[in-house]
Motif scaffolding. Structure first.
Motif, PDB file in Angstrom:
ATOM      1  N   GLY A   1       4.312   8.820   1.592  1.00  0.00           N
ATOM      2  CA  GLY A   1       5.192   8.567   0.463  1.00  0.00           C
ATOM      3  C   GLY A   1       6.555   8.024   0.835  1.00  0.00           C
ATOM      4  N   VAL A   2       6.775   7.728   2.120  1.00  0.00           N
ATOM      5  CA  VAL A   2       8.055   7.178   2.575  1.00  0.00           C
ATOM      6  C   VAL A   2       7.804   5.825   3.233  1.00  0.00           C
ATOM      7  CG1 VAL A   2      10.029   7.489   4.113  1.00  0.00           C
ATOM      8  CG2 VAL A   2       9.065   9.464   2.909  1.00  0.00           C
TER       9      VAL A   2
ATOM     10  N   PRO B   1       0.831  -1.203   0.000  1.00  0.00           N
ATOM     11  CA  PRO B   1       0.000   0.000   0.000  1.00  0.00           C
ATOM     12  C   PRO B   1       0.870   1.259   0.000  1.00  0.00           C
ATOM     13  CG  PRO B   1      -0.814  -1.590   1.589  1.00  0.00           C
ATOM     14  CD  PRO B   1       0.520  -2.107   1.126  1.00  0.00           C
ATOM     15  N   TYR B   2       0.554   2.182  -0.926  1.00  0.00           N
ATOM     16  CA  TYR B   2       1.419   3.357  -1.093  1.00  0.00           C
ATOM     17  C   TYR B   2       0.616   4.486  -1.731  1.00  0.00           C
ATOM     18  CZ  TYR B   2       5.510   6.104  -2.548  1.00  0.00           C
ATOM     19  OH  TYR B   2       6.437   7.102  -2.729  1.00  0.00           O
TER      20      TYR B   2
ATOM     21  N   GLN C   1      12.576   3.860  -8.320  1.00  0.00           N
ATOM     22  CA  GLN C   1      12.569   5.136  -7.592  1.00  0.00           C
ATOM     23  C   GLN C   1      12.726   4.864  -6.102  1.00  0.00           C
ATOM     24  OE1 GLN C   1       8.796   7.131  -7.851  1.00  0.00           O
ATOM     25  NE2 GLN C   1       9.280   8.554  -6.182  1.00  0.00           N
ATOM     26  N   ALA C   2      13.693   5.529  -5.470  1.00  0.00           N
ATOM     27  CA  ALA C   2      13.913   5.367  -4.034  1.00  0.00           C
ATOM     28  C   ALA C   2      12.751   5.978  -3.263  1.00  0.00           C
ATOM     29  CB  ALA C   2      15.216   6.026  -3.614  1.00  0.00           C
TER      30      ALA C   2
ATOM     31  N   ILE D   1      18.483  -0.885   5.137  1.00  0.00           N
ATOM     32  CA  ILE D   1      17.921  -1.502   3.948  1.00  0.00           C
ATOM     33  C   ILE D   1      17.337  -0.395   3.080  1.00  0.00           C
ATOM     34  CG2 ILE D   1      17.489  -3.728   5.033  1.00  0.00           C
ATOM     35  CD1 ILE D   1      14.555  -2.978   5.345  1.00  0.00           C
ATOM     36  N   ARG D   2      17.366  -0.601   1.761  1.00  0.00           N
ATOM     37  CA  ARG D   2      16.900   0.398   0.812  1.00  0.00           C
ATOM     38  C   ARG D   2      15.672  -0.123   0.064  1.00  0.00           C
ATOM     39  NH1 ARG D   2      20.092   4.399  -0.636  1.00  0.00           N
ATOM     40  NH2 ARG D   2      17.993   5.241  -1.016  1.00  0.00           N
ATOM     41  N   VAL D   3      14.710   0.757  -0.199  1.00  0.00           N
ATOM     42  CA  VAL D   3      13.443   0.373  -0.831  1.00  0.00           C
ATOM     43  C   VAL D   3      13.257   1.185  -2.105  1.00  0.00           C
ATOM     44  CG1 VAL D   3      10.960   0.105  -0.516  1.00  0.00           C
ATOM     45  CG2 VAL D   3      12.501  -0.080   1.463  1.00  0.00           C
ATOM     46  N   PHE D   4      12.966   0.489  -3.210  1.00  0.00           N
ATOM     47  CA  PHE D   4      12.801   1.123  -4.509  1.00  0.00           C
ATOM     48  C   PHE D   4      11.479   0.682  -5.138  1.00  0.00           C
ATOM     49  CE2 PHE D   4      17.291   0.736  -3.638  1.00  0.00           C
ATOM     50  CZ  PHE D   4      17.778   2.007  -3.919  1.00  0.00           C
ATOM     51  N   LYS D   5      10.771   1.638  -5.705  1.00  0.00           N
ATOM     52  CA  LYS D   5       9.501   1.389  -6.386  1.00  0.00           C
ATOM     53  C   LYS D   5       9.784   0.824  -7.778  1.00  0.00           C
ATOM     54  CE  LYS D   5       5.299   3.912  -7.808  1.00  0.00           C
ATOM     55  NZ  LYS D   5       5.442   3.830  -9.299  1.00  0.00           N
TER      56      LYS D   5
END
Length: 358
Positions: free
Chosen positions: A199-200, A113-114, A141-142, A132-136
């Motif tokens: 959005g984060v 959900p975003y 997109q970070a 940890i890094r999250v990308f769409k």
């Protein structure tokens, strides 16, 4: 005749030893053995420094346009990144992410959900930032405001392995994270619930679990969403099995793969034939083979298959019709020449069937 004798001698040494040994082989022997190794359909273009782990994103509206995402850990003085490939192994340089500080493993989940919608995400560990890094997806997109800190309450941080779990009952997504070094008290792995706010994407720690033998490390992690299990490689000991849902507790449910590995148990991936059956594949890194276990039941050993990979550290497999080249799915494995190898699952399926008939 001479070459044939070399092969017989080499194989006899292995048979007499019982357990596999590192051994010297003539060029003729290696060539003869390699002729039976499973070959990839494609090999990706090289990264700059050091490949480690792949993931596969399914483009459900156009499966042949799906993506492979792989980590480049970087090297001394050189930052790493996430490389995005098409199914032929060609790099998409616009989508690829550079300047990450030691990204190790990567995984993918669908339906987070975003901003009033749902999105697909790729999540990797970034060891040198303890996050940890999250990308769409598929834009890469970070969406993590620079990273989600992990292992904040411990001095042993340095995240390495990661696997994403989507709980079937509510579609909630969790990240199970391992590290370069950790305690032996059953809290080596941390599990975070991923949620977006404004959005984060942020992570909330929901449990600590996972026994470690104290030898080498735990990096490779894989989750079986439908069956509800998480597996990880205790590299010099075994493959360990737990519930994936934190609400079900931290009891260790099983250990397997204790025998007949040359050195490290590494990359884990699950091929799903149905919702409950299939295979779990584990890399025998120094032997350039993959051990195949049943997905169901007690994860019984089925076969050990020789692959063309060199020192494979990470892998991923998906059962999906990606088109005429990969109608039964794709297996992707890291190789130590800065590439990932892309296999047609039908070739692996045939090798498994042949091994089971022997």
């Amino acid at each position: 005749m001479k070459n044939f004798l070399y092969l017989i001698i080499a194989l006899s040494i292995v048979a007499c030893a019982g357990k596999k040994e590192i051994k010297e082989e003539t060029a003729d022997t290696v060539e003869n053995i390699d002729t039976v190794r499973i070959k990839p359909k494609y090999v990706t273009q090289q990264v700059i420094s050091d490949t480690d782990d792949p993931a596969i994103w399914i483009n459900k509206s156009n499966p042949s346009e799906s993506l492979i995402i792989g980590t480049d850990k970087g090297d001394d003085g050189v930052l790493g990144g996430l490389y995005v490939y098409n199914l032929h192994g060609e790099i998409d340089r616009e989508k690829s992410i550079k300047n990450l500080e030691r990204p190790n493993n990567v995984d993918i989940a669908y339906g987070l959900p975003y901003n009033g919608d749902t999105i697909d995400i790729a999540v990797c560990t970034e060891r040198f930032t303890n996050s940890i890094r999250v990308f769409k997806l598929p834009e890469m997109q970070a969406i993590d405001n620079g990273g989600i800190p992990v292992f904040e309450d411990d001095t042993l941080r340095s995240p390495m392995g990661i696997a994403l779990y989507t709980r079937p009952s509510d579609k909630q997504i969790f990240a199970v994270v391992g590290r370069k070094e950790g305690p032996t008290d059953g809290s080596y792995l941390y599990q975070y619930e991923l949620k977006s706010n404004g959005g984060v994407v942020k992570g909330e720690l929901v449990r600590k679990f996972g026994i470690w033998s104290g030898e080498k490390e735990i990096e490779a992690i894989v989750v079986d969403n439908e069956a509800g299990f998480v597996y990880f490689s205790d590299e010099r000991n075994s493959i360990r099995k737990y519930y994936a849902d934190p609400a079900k507790g931290n009891e260790e449910l099983g250990q397997f793969g204790k025998d007949n590995f040359l050195e490290d148990r590494e990359g884990l991936s699950i091929y799903k034939k149905t919702d409950s059956t299939g295979y779990l594949l584990a890399s025998d890194q120094s032997d350039n083979t993959f051990h195949v276990f049943t997905r169901e039941g007690n994860n019984d050993f089925i076969a050990e298959l020789p692959f063309s990979t060199d020192q494979s550290d990470g892998s991923e497999v998906i059962n999906y019709n990606f088109g005429s080249e990969f109608p039964k799915g794709i297996f992707v494995a890291m190789s130590d020449d800065k590439t990932f190898q892309i296999y047609d699952w039908r070739d692996i399926e045939k090798a498994i069937e042949d091994a089971m008939q022997k």
